[in-house]
Every structure is written in structure tokens, then in C-alpha cells.
Scaffold this motif. Sequence first.
Motif: not given
Length: 609
Positions: A88-89, A91-92, A96-99, A102-103, A123
Motif C-alpha cells: 500500500h501507499t 496515502r492509503e 485512508q486514500g483521501k485526496a 480532502e484532508w 503516493d
Amino acid sequence: MPDPGQGRSLLNLERVSKAYGVRPLLSDVSLGVAAGERIGIVGRNGDGKTTLLRIMTGAEEPDEGRVSRQRGLLVGVLAQHDDFDDSHTVREVVLQGKADHEWAADARLREIVDVLLAGVDLDRAVAGLSGGERRRCALAGLLLGEHDLVILDEPTNHLDVEAVAWLAAHLAARPSALVVVTHDRWFLDAVCQQTWEVHDGVVDSYEGGYAAFVLAKAERQRQAAASEVRRQNLVRKELAWLRRGAPARTSKPKFRIDAANALIEDVPPPRDRLELQRFAAQRLGKDVIDVEDVDFSRGTRQLLSHATWRLGPGDRVGLVGVNGAGKTSVLSLLAGEAAPQVGRVKHGRTVALQHLSQAVAFDDPEARVLATVEGIRRVTRTADGEISATSMLERFGFTGDKLTARVGDLSGGERRRFQLLRLLLTEPNVLLLDEPTNDLDIETLNVLEDFLDGWPGTLVVVSHDRYFLERVTDSVWALLGDGQISMLPRGVDEYLERRAQAMHLKVAPPPAAPAGPVVDRVAAEEPAGGSRSTAKPGSAEERAAKKTVARLDKVLARLAEREAELTAELAAHASDPGKLTEISQSLGELHEEKEAAELEWLEAAELLE
């Protein structure tokens, strides 16, 4: 008005016992954590601190006793090792995958990411991260969540002094309860309201942080030590005086202050600095290490540029800087393990130097502890006289079976102690210590500090442990990214102030564009260099950007509430196709409005960076 939830019980241990083999770690322990409490846990390595945390979180079950938790309790845990999926990256696993938009629109989340993930590509795959980067990712992921109780096991590992100061302020401001195991004594004082000491199967509780814990423990030991006749006589005189008067009229705070002063009034200072420097000058001579007009690079990064730095006999120096500033590289330069590109590093003729690196490796893991030490030196000279190898080992916690243990069987903390002890036995007069407190418990740190108090040589320390740094050194120098080694007369406090100022410096904006109509939306202009400019402090542009950010914070909060309402309506009308189509259309329009607001917020925020 006080928080009505403050003080309610969150978690309780009732007569809990836990043993490994024949060794009891916890015996009949009863304690609890209430809402809003911040508790620090201290104790020797191996005495059960992590086991206590695991029982509190439910990761381990006690052999006897009961653990009760408030229903619905949200617990956030930072263990000593993460469980990230390497595929996983960042960010993940952290966001939790937010762009980004968003954060970044939430000031609290943005601060956590900016501080703990500075320099980490979001990433990037987790598999390529260093141990320190993985640790900071785990800490960031935890702090981004909302919890009733936060449990942290050594959270300051791999954090620099600046990040530790930020973390202390952040945790002190969080409403959640906190239980933390740490050997960082400055951090304990800055954050904790209670201290639990785990030892010999029991947990003793003390009010206050580390300083209060030390005083209270000293007082307990003083009262229990019958051999301290003079001190006991003072106590008896004090009690006799109190019996003659009216104790109720004595102010409790003043009484505690007087008692503390009486306890320490006859204790000498940790070290006689002038005497040690005089003794060091006799052993070392006038010249120790001179860094003269040095240019020094590692890879493509220039760490020093025409830098000059002189270390004399008896100097005790702390070296600070952000992670990656080059502190470890500078120690290698001082040790002669790396060469400058320009200039020279000159050692005095009488210098006997030892360098404690961060790597802990031994040539022969089958070797025995005592035999290895005696092979270096059976008797070592200190400022207090000669001391045998066995006594030195005992002083550093190697007793009983540990004296004949294989070096390869030692724990991480024991290996670090043994590595340090081997260096000290060679009787160096210059010590370079790179993060010497890693894996050491507070009791061992006290022993090391006591040894260094009477050690009459030149000392250079790189450490994220602020307490240790201020305790064993007399001056603090910093790598501030300008190619120089700068002295800080006010120590770590001055370093943090200068770093804060550097982080808030504004880049001068590009030349003003021709006058035109004023637009409500703040647009960030793209200068020729390709990077965005920042608004000049106090300018109309900065004021407009601040107003835009404040307005959009409210807009985004309102949109988030509306999004939650529409999502709930979707679930409520799952069987009505017509209503679902209507709600979905509204959600689509809301998402477009939200995305536009987030992009506008980012443009305005970049002007204020």
C-alpha cells in the motif's frame, strides 16, 4: 465550565496478575484510567510496561484478575511495530486514500500531516520507507482519528527535538485520555499529569510528571532508608516541631516546597564543570578537534559551507537539527570517518576518540559478556578512582546470569548498553555519541548520566532526548540549513524559536500586475520559476486570503453536514427509486460545489504558507 464527562472511568484493572514462565511481571495490580487523564508509564526494560499496555488494550489476557472497559470505548493504539501492508501507499495506510483537497481543508488534519509526514511522498509505497518514516506514518495515522483513549508505546522514537515538542503540545491539547510509555523525561514532564512506575510486579502511582515523580520517589526512599541517620534525625525534629504547633495552619503547598528544599539542600551539583575542564586539559592538551573552513557534502546535498568549529578540552556540546540536517554526517566528519571536500578537520596529538554510532553490531555474537569486557580492560580509571570490569558491568545493569550471557542473546536495550560500556572501557578522552539514549530505560539513562558527570573529556552528543541533552551538555549548537554550525546561547528553546521563525518566513511576491478589477476569489499567480508565490505579510493580498480561508472553512463545514444528511437519506429511501434518483442528483451537485470550494481554499491557503 468543566467538561461533564471529565473524570468518568474509561478502563479499570482489578487485581490483575501476569507472568511469563516463572517470572511475574504484574502481581495483583489494580488501577484505572479516567476521561481526560494523561498518564506516563516508566520502569526498567523488561519489567512489564508493554505487557501492561497490551493487557489494557485487550491484546493480551491477564492470568488472573479482571479488565473492564466503558461500553463503546474508542481506543487508539501505537505499538512499537506497525502492521502496514507493504504493497500500500502512504496515502492509503495513513490517510485512508483521501485526496489532498480532502484532508488539507481541515486545519487539524493538515497540521498533523505537515509535521509528521514532512518530506514523505504520500503516493510512495510503504515498502520503501525507512524505519523512522514508518514510525511517523503510524503515529500520524493514529492522531488523525478520534479516540476516547490514546495508548502510545514509545511515540518519540525517530522524532527530532522539534517534532517531539510539537507532539507534546498536540497531546496536551487533545481532549482524549492518554497513557504513554516513554523514556523521554522532558516529554513526560510536558504532557503527563500522573506517572506510573512498573517494578517488581507492582505499579506505583505518583502525581505529576517526571520531575514530581523523582521528588516523590526520593522522599519515599528517604523515609524508608533507616541507615540515613542524619536525614532521619531531621525528619524526627520536623515531626517534633509539628507536634508542638498547629499543623492545620501550615499551607500545604508551602510545606511541600519546604520539604523538597530540605531534601535537596545538601546535594552537590551534578558535576564540577571547572574542575572537570581543568582535569581534561591535563589529559588532552590545548587542541582537541578543529574544523577549519570546511565544505562538506553527502550525495548532492551540501551540509557545511566554509564552516569553522573548534572543540576544546572539557567541552560538552549538544548538536541539534531536523532529521536529515546532517548531524550523523557531522559526527562522522569529526571522527575522521568522512573527509571534507574543502578545508580540514584537525585532531590534537593526545586525542583518544570513540564514536558511538546508531548501528548496534558485534563481531562475535557467541562471545560472553564478562569475557568480552575483561578482554578490553579488567580495571578502568575514572574521575573517582579505579573500577573493575565486573563493577562497571553491574553499574550498567549486567548482573547474575547476564554476566555469562551470549552477546547475541542480549535484547536491543542491553546491546545498546553493552556497546556503550565497551567504548567507555577503552578510556577515551573524546566521545561522540549518536542517539545514545535509543532503547535505554530511565534507570540506565540515570547511570549513564552519573558516569558522564565525572567523565573529564570532550563530549559531543546528538540526541532527540531533550532531557538527556540538557542534562549532560553545557552548550547547544545547531545545523539550521545555512551551511554553518551555530551556537545557541539559550539552548533548545532558542533552537525551537528559530525553527518556528524559519517555518513562517514569507517568500517575496512577484512584481504587481497592472491594476485591474478587484475579484472576490483569491487566485494564486504562477511565477516564472513554476512555484507559487506567497502573500507579503500585512498586505491586502494576505488579508484577503485569510478572509477567504475563514469563509471557506465555514462553507466546507456546512457542505460536510449536508453531505452526511443526504447520505443518511439515501439509506432511508433505499426502496424508492424515484427518491434515490433525486437524492443522488443532489449529492452530485453538492460534490461539485464541495470540490470547487476545496480548490479555492487550497489556492488561498498557498498564499499564506
